[in-house]
Design a protein around this motif. Structure first.
Motif, PDB file in Angstrom:
ATOM      1  N   PRO A  10     -78.594  -9.742  47.194  1.00 25.37           N
ATOM      2  CA  PRO A  10     -77.401 -10.592  47.110  1.00 25.37           C
ATOM      3  C   PRO A  10     -76.173  -9.971  47.763  1.00 25.37           C
ATOM      4  O   PRO A  10     -75.926  -8.767  47.628  1.00 25.37           O
ATOM      5  CB  PRO A  10     -77.209 -10.751  45.596  1.00 25.37           C
ATOM      6  CG  PRO A  10     -78.604 -10.710  45.062  1.00 25.37           C
ATOM      7  CD  PRO A  10     -79.310  -9.669  45.909  1.00 25.37           C
ATOM      8  N   TYR A 235     -85.365 -12.055  42.393  1.00 27.87           N
ATOM      9  CA  TYR A 235     -84.811 -12.183  43.736  1.00 27.87           C
ATOM     10  C   TYR A 235     -85.895 -11.995  44.800  1.00 27.87           C
ATOM     11  O   TYR A 235     -85.958 -12.749  45.773  1.00 27.87           O
ATOM     12  CB  TYR A 235     -83.673 -11.180  43.947  1.00 27.87           C
ATOM     13  CG  TYR A 235     -82.998 -11.385  45.279  1.00 27.87           C
ATOM     14  CD1 TYR A 235     -82.012 -12.352  45.441  1.00 27.87           C
ATOM     15  CD2 TYR A 235     -83.385 -10.647  46.398  1.00 27.87           C
ATOM     16  CE1 TYR A 235     -81.417 -12.571  46.679  1.00 27.87           C
ATOM     17  CE2 TYR A 235     -82.806 -10.869  47.632  1.00 27.87           C
ATOM     18  CZ  TYR A 235     -81.821 -11.831  47.761  1.00 27.87           C
ATOM     19  OH  TYR A 235     -81.249 -12.057  48.988  1.00 27.87           O
ATOM     20  N   ASN A 253     -85.264 -22.996  51.437  1.00 22.32           N
ATOM     21  CA  ASN A 253     -85.256 -22.179  50.229  1.00 22.32           C
ATOM     22  C   ASN A 253     -85.526 -23.065  49.015  1.00 22.32           C
ATOM     23  O   ASN A 253     -84.642 -23.785  48.552  1.00 22.32           O
ATOM     24  CB  ASN A 253     -83.895 -21.490  50.070  1.00 22.32           C
ATOM     25  CG  ASN A 253     -83.803 -20.659  48.804  1.00 22.32           C
ATOM     26  OD1 ASN A 253     -84.781 -20.457  48.097  1.00 22.32           O
ATOM     27  ND2 ASN A 253     -82.603 -20.173  48.499  1.00 22.32           N
ATOM     28  N   GLU A 258     -79.653 -18.016  45.871  1.00 26.97           N
ATOM     29  CA  GLU A 258     -79.290 -17.859  47.271  1.00 26.97           C
ATOM     30  C   GLU A 258     -79.994 -16.612  47.812  1.00 26.97           C
ATOM     31  O   GLU A 258     -79.999 -15.561  47.165  1.00 26.97           O
ATOM     32  CB  GLU A 258     -77.777 -17.712  47.439  1.00 26.97           C
ATOM     33  CG  GLU A 258     -77.329 -17.599  48.892  1.00 26.97           C
ATOM     34  CD  GLU A 258     -75.824 -17.576  49.063  1.00 26.97           C
ATOM     35  OE1 GLU A 258     -75.353 -17.614  50.211  1.00 26.97           O
ATOM     36  OE2 GLU A 258     -75.117 -17.505  48.025  1.00 26.97           O
ATOM     37  N   PHE A 260     -80.652 -13.860  50.982  1.00 28.57           N
ATOM     38  CA  PHE A 260     -80.037 -13.236  52.148  1.00 28.57           C
ATOM     39  C   PHE A 260     -81.113 -12.513  52.963  1.00 28.57           C
ATOM     40  O   PHE A 260     -82.042 -11.937  52.412  1.00 28.57           O
ATOM     41  CB  PHE A 260     -78.966 -12.233  51.718  1.00 28.57           C
ATOM     42  CG  PHE A 260     -77.781 -12.866  51.026  1.00 28.57           C
ATOM     43  CD1 PHE A 260     -76.578 -13.023  51.701  1.00 28.57           C
ATOM     44  CD2 PHE A 260     -77.868 -13.282  49.702  1.00 28.57           C
ATOM     45  CE1 PHE A 260     -75.484 -13.604  51.072  1.00 28.57           C
ATOM     46  CE2 PHE A 260     -76.778 -13.863  49.063  1.00 28.57           C
ATOM     47  CZ  PHE A 260     -75.583 -14.027  49.758  1.00 28.57           C
ATOM     48  N   SER A 269     -77.867 -16.342  55.217  1.00 24.54           N
ATOM     49  CA  SER A 269     -78.184 -16.652  53.826  1.00 24.54           C
ATOM     50  C   SER A 269     -78.555 -18.115  53.750  1.00 24.54           C
ATOM     51  O   SER A 269     -78.086 -18.930  54.554  1.00 24.54           O
ATOM     52  CB  SER A 269     -77.014 -16.341  52.892  1.00 24.54           C
ATOM     53  OG  SER A 269     -75.978 -17.294  53.043  1.00 24.54           O
ATOM     54  N   VAL A 270     -79.422 -18.443  52.791  1.00 27.29           N
ATOM     55  CA  VAL A 270     -79.833 -19.829  52.590  1.00 27.29           C
ATOM     56  C   VAL A 270     -79.721 -20.135  51.109  1.00 27.29           C
ATOM     57  O   VAL A 270     -80.295 -19.443  50.265  1.00 27.29           O
ATOM     58  CB  VAL A 270     -81.259 -20.074  53.142  1.00 27.29           C
ATOM     59  CG1 VAL A 270     -82.264 -19.077  52.576  1.00 27.29           C
ATOM     60  CG2 VAL A 270     -81.702 -21.504  52.882  1.00 27.29           C
ATOM     61  N   LYS A 271     -78.941 -21.146  50.785  1.00 26.56           N
ATOM     62  CA  LYS A 271     -78.658 -21.496  49.402  1.00 26.56           C
ATOM     63  C   LYS A 271     -79.835 -22.239  48.767  1.00 26.56           C
ATOM     64  O   LYS A 271     -80.719 -22.739  49.463  1.00 26.56           O
ATOM     65  CB  LYS A 271     -77.382 -22.335  49.334  1.00 26.56           C
ATOM     66  CG  LYS A 271     -76.110 -21.583  49.722  1.00 26.56           C
ATOM     67  CD  LYS A 271     -74.900 -22.478  49.636  1.00 26.56           C
ATOM     68  CE  LYS A 271     -73.609 -21.671  49.831  1.00 26.56           C
ATOM     69  NZ  LYS A 271     -73.601 -20.947  51.119  1.00 26.56           N
ATOM     70  N   PRO A 272     -79.841 -22.342  47.437  1.00 26.47           N
ATOM     71  CA  PRO A 272     -80.923 -23.058  46.754  1.00 26.47           C
ATOM     72  C   PRO A 272     -81.061 -24.484  47.270  1.00 26.47           C
ATOM     73  O   PRO A 272     -80.062 -25.220  47.391  1.00 26.47           O
ATOM     74  CB  PRO A 272     -80.485 -23.043  45.291  1.00 26.47           C
ATOM     75  CG  PRO A 272     -79.604 -21.853  45.173  1.00 26.47           C
ATOM     76  CD  PRO A 272     -78.879 -21.759  46.472  1.00 26.47           C
ATOM     77  N   GLU A 274     -81.585 -25.521  50.202  1.00 21.73           N
ATOM     78  CA  GLU A 274     -81.027 -25.716  51.545  1.00 21.73           C
ATOM     79  C   GLU A 274     -82.063 -25.396  52.625  1.00 21.73           C
ATOM     80  O   GLU A 274     -82.918 -24.533  52.446  1.00 21.73           O
ATOM     81  CB  GLU A 274     -79.806 -24.813  51.721  1.00 21.73           C
ATOM     82  CG  GLU A 274     -79.100 -24.955  53.061  1.00 21.73           C
ATOM     83  CD  GLU A 274     -77.911 -24.002  53.209  1.00 21.73           C
ATOM     84  OE1 GLU A 274     -76.937 -24.387  53.882  1.00 21.73           O
ATOM     85  OE2 GLU A 274     -77.975 -22.886  52.654  1.00 21.73           O
TER      86      GLU A 274
END
Length: 279
Positions: A10, A235, A253, A258, A260, A269-272, A274
């Motif tokens: 993170p 993670y 994702n 999130e 990284f 980075s890719v968010k939940p 996304e």
């Protein structure tokens, strides 16, 4: 084209640090205070069947002093520290029939979950004792990681989480050299420093200064994520769950975290939930 793809923790950090301490003893109170002071996270592995009776007063000179249920709840149910199982009565698991192993894990897990109001998925092997049958029992009990006592003196990201070998014990003869080596790492691959022990050992060995020095060395670094065992497990699983398009230009994702990573030298980075386009 993807030629170099590396996980980042993170915030894009390349390193993580975690602690794991066993038995739920009175010295854990001091250890949590040290961790809190330096912004570190620790996983405490408890035997719910061995809580001391409320009001217990230990004789002078007793080093291994288990806490009561109320003391454990007060000590660990704050500041983001994790509670994990350690066997309901701290048995030698590999010497038990499978049914007894399952009982020890599930009884410990159920009691601790009720006491701390959370879902518990982690474990530390009592005495570092296990075999393949014990590992399979843990898996069936919903345990996702289990720490051994075998020091690797390395900083690799675990792949066999039910045989999770730590970097070292706090009494490792070269612990400060390992700290310096970890801090100096500047490579593309991610790294994890995993420290374990029993806090009563600090009192017995009269070396509380040892863990304080480790914490002072490790803490406050922008490139290190300070996390509990379960945080790191979750993670890494989120990173491993990323889904790629056939031409490797899109990444989805599906997790709740999130994620990284570094791709060909560029940070992403890719968010939940996304999907991003890379390249």
């Amino acid at each position: 084209m993807i030629t170099k793809f590396f996980m980042r923790f993170p915030g894009g950090r390349p390193k993580a640090f975690t602690l794991s301490y066993d038995d739920g003893v009175e010295q854990d109170i001091r250890l949590t205070e040290i961790c809190d002071k330096y912004g570190l996270k620790c996983t405490f592995n408890l035997n719910a069947g061995l809580y001391a009776p409320e009001g217990t007063v230990y004789p002078e000179g007793r080093i291994h002093r288990r806490m009561t249920r109320s003391q454990c709840i007060e000590t660990f149910n704050k500041n983001g520290h994790e509670v994990a199982t350690h066997g309901y009565t701290h048995p030698w698991p590999a010497k038990l029939p499978d049914a007894a192993v399952v009982y020890e894990i599930m009884k410990d897990r159920e009691t601790l979950e009720n006491d701390f109001g959370c879902i518990i998925k982690g474990h530390a092997y009592p005495y570092g004792n296990y075999n393949d049958s014990v590992v399979e029992c843990l898996n069936k009990c919903g345990i996702v990681y289990a720490r051994t006592t075998k020091a690797t003196e390395k900083f690799d990201i675990p792949t066999d989480w039910l045989r999770l070998h730590p970097t070292c014990h706090h009494n490792q003869h070269n612990i400060f050299e390992l700290c310096d080596k970890f801090l100096a790492l500047n490579t593309e691959t991610p790294h994890l420093f995993y420290l374990w022990g029993h806090s009563y050992e600090f009192e017995g060995d009269n070396n509380w200064d040892r863990i304080v020095e480790v914490c002072e060395k490790i803490s406050g670094k922008d490139d290190i994520w300070y996390a509990n065992n379960i945080d790191i497990y979750n993670y890494v699983q989120a990173y491993n769950s990323l889904i790629f398009s056939a031409d490797m230009t899109k990444i989805y994702n599906p997790s709740a975290l999130e994620v990284f990573f570094v791709l060909n030298g560029k940070n992403y980075s890719v968010k939940p939930g996304e999907t991003i386009t890379v390249g």
